[in-house]
Design a protein around this motif. Structure first.
Motif, mmCIF file in Angstrom:
data_model
loop_
_atom_site.group_PDB
_atom_site.id
_atom_site.type_symbol
_atom_site.label_atom_id
_atom_site.label_comp_id
_atom_site.label_asym_id
_atom_site.label_seq_id
_atom_site.Cartn_x
_atom_site.Cartn_y
_atom_site.Cartn_z
ATOM 1 N N SER A 103 -7.649 4.309 -1.290
ATOM 2 C CA SER A 103 -6.894 3.613 -2.263
ATOM 3 C C SER A 103 -5.288 3.826 -2.183
ATOM 4 O O SER A 103 -4.752 3.189 -2.804
ATOM 5 C CB SER A 103 -7.112 3.861 -3.624
ATOM 6 O OG SER A 103 -7.308 4.992 -4.058
ATOM 7 N N ASN A 104 -4.994 4.929 -1.288
ATOM 8 C CA ASN A 104 -3.499 5.260 -1.040
ATOM 9 C C ASN A 104 -3.487 5.827 0.306
ATOM 10 O O ASN A 104 -4.466 6.246 0.855
ATOM 11 C CB ASN A 104 -2.970 6.064 -2.214
ATOM 12 C CG ASN A 104 -3.830 7.489 -2.151
ATOM 13 O OD1 ASN A 104 -3.928 8.242 -1.199
ATOM 14 N ND2 ASN A 104 -4.518 7.678 -3.506
ATOM 15 N N PHE A 127 0.916 -1.213 -0.070
ATOM 16 C CA PHE A 127 0.036 -0.059 -0.008
ATOM 17 C C PHE A 127 0.920 1.111 0.023
ATOM 18 O O PHE A 127 1.566 1.427 1.010
ATOM 19 C CB PHE A 127 -1.024 -0.136 1.147
ATOM 20 C CG PHE A 127 -1.972 0.819 1.192
ATOM 21 C CD1 PHE A 127 -3.122 0.810 0.269
ATOM 22 C CD2 PHE A 127 -2.060 1.871 2.210
ATOM 23 C CE1 PHE A 127 -4.169 1.537 0.196
ATOM 24 C CE2 PHE A 127 -3.481 2.875 2.186
ATOM 25 C CZ PHE A 127 -4.279 2.513 1.136
ATOM 26 N N GLY A 128 1.138 1.639 -1.146
ATOM 27 C CA GLY A 128 1.912 2.955 -1.374
ATOM 28 C C GLY A 128 3.561 2.272 -1.079
ATOM 29 O O GLY A 128 3.690 1.511 -1.682
ATOM 30 N N SER A 148 -7.449 -1.539 -3.571
ATOM 31 C CA SER A 148 -6.431 -1.234 -4.507
ATOM 32 C C SER A 148 -6.930 -0.110 -5.510
ATOM 33 O O SER A 148 -7.927 0.241 -5.573
ATOM 34 C CB SER A 148 -6.267 -2.517 -5.667
ATOM 35 O OG SER A 148 -5.766 -3.369 -4.620
ATOM 36 N N GLU A 149 -5.976 0.644 -6.336
ATOM 37 C CA GLU A 149 -6.193 1.547 -7.321
ATOM 38 C C GLU A 149 -6.942 1.308 -8.461
ATOM 39 O O GLU A 149 -7.763 2.040 -8.982
ATOM 40 C CB GLU A 149 -4.859 2.416 -7.560
ATOM 41 C CG GLU A 149 -4.541 3.231 -6.257
ATOM 42 C CD GLU A 149 -3.370 4.255 -6.696
ATOM 43 O OE1 GLU A 149 -3.392 5.269 -5.802
ATOM 44 O OE2 GLU A 149 -2.523 3.809 -7.431
#
Length: 315
Positions: free
Chosen positions: A256-257, A104-105, A226-227
């Motif tokens: 998403s981030n 995540f990132g 998720s993106e």
């Protein structure tokens, strides 16, 4: 404690009425008694009784000033008073399933969530915060508390694998509601974060949502996704999370981030602050009756003295 201030400071302008009153009282003269010559009286000094009689109108002027202060509402108090049973009780319900270890990132979903939640806790002032974690089952780690340092340490030590793996959204919500069931806070909130679909053979999320609605507890749901819209549709049951929030008067958020997740917690914090000013109300002691009483006493004193010992003989 705050200092002395006034509920209606503009009313102090009424004290200016004392100026024309003073002018009238000083210039008013009784009818003069005609005499052939005042030379014999030129060296005479007024006696104590006459001097007191001349000062008597000052009591009326001072009474006007005191009445103006009374109308302005002098007060002293504490503008940050906490009332027992008022405030916001928040329970954070966090998904610790193995999927939270996905990237995540620049980190993992769980690591980012922990940092954001710790920041959320650090920015509390008087809210009580509780903590629940869930996978297939739920674990209540802390009831609502203002011991933010202890809560911070708990969140920092969280890791996936504390419970059998799975995503029990229903049991995670139900455990949080149990913490809040006896709360007397003016606002009770659950913030539930997950990155998956409910797949545990436990309490159905719909049943837990119905219980939250019955208890008048708002539920904010957060989907960590998720993106990619395609991946997002396979990862999480957004319809369910949105339905839970809608049924309880909360809101559903997507993150998403890491930046979005931080924004979500900031927005929830702002929403709750706007709903209730639980710890910032005005609790004042008012002194208007004292000033009004003093003004009445001065007027009564003027009338009593003017009608008795300082009464002038008819001219």
């Amino acid at each position: 404690m705050t200092g002395i201030d006034f509920a209606t400071p503009g009313a102090l302008a009424l004290a200016l009425l004392a100026l024309p009153l003073l002018f009238v009282l000083r210039t008013r003269r009784r009818a003069a008694i005609p005499v052939s010559s005042a030379a014999a009286l030129s060296g005479a000094r007024p006696g104590p009784r006459l001097r007191l009689a001349r000062a008597l109108p000052a009591l009326r002027v001072l009474a006007v000033v005191l009445l103006a202060v009374a109308v302005a509402g002098p007060r002293r108090g504490d503008a940050r008073t906490i009332v027992p049973g008022e405030g916001v009780d928040i329970v954070l319900s966090l998904d610790l399933s193995s999927s939270m270890l996905q990237t995540f990132g620049d980190s993992t979903r769980l690591a980012v969530t922990k940092e954001v939640v710790r920041e959320f806790i650090r920015t509390r002032e008087n809210d009580r915060v509780g903590l629940v974690v869930f996978q297939q089952d739920a674990l209540a780690l802390s009831p609502p508390s203002t011991d933010y340092a202890a809560l911070d340490r708990m969140v920092a030590d969280l890791d996936s694998g504390l419970l059998p793996d799975g995503t029990g959204i229903g049991v995670g919500l139900a455990a949080a509601l149990t913490m809040l069931q006896e709360s007397t806070a003016a606002s009770r909130v659950v913030i539930l974060l997950t990155d998956g679909e409910h797949n545990a053979p436990s309490i159905r999320p719909e049943a837990a949502a119905a219980l939250a609605a019955a208890l008048n507890i708002r539920v904010y749901t957060i989907g960590v996704v998720s993106e990619s819209p395609l991946e997002r549709g396979r990862e999480i049951d957004e319809r369910l999370l949105r339905a839970i929030a809608d049924q309880t008067g909360g809101r559903y958020f997507v993150a998403s981030n890491p930046g979005q997740l931080q924004d979500v917690y900031d927005e929830i914090s702002s929403l709750e602050r706007s709903r209730i000013t639980r710890d910032a109300f005005d609790d004042y002691d008012y002194f208007s009756p004292w000033f009004a009483g003093a003004a009445a006493a001065l007027l009564a004193l003027e009338l009593a003295l003017g009608g008795t010992v300082l009464r002038r003989s008819p001219g």
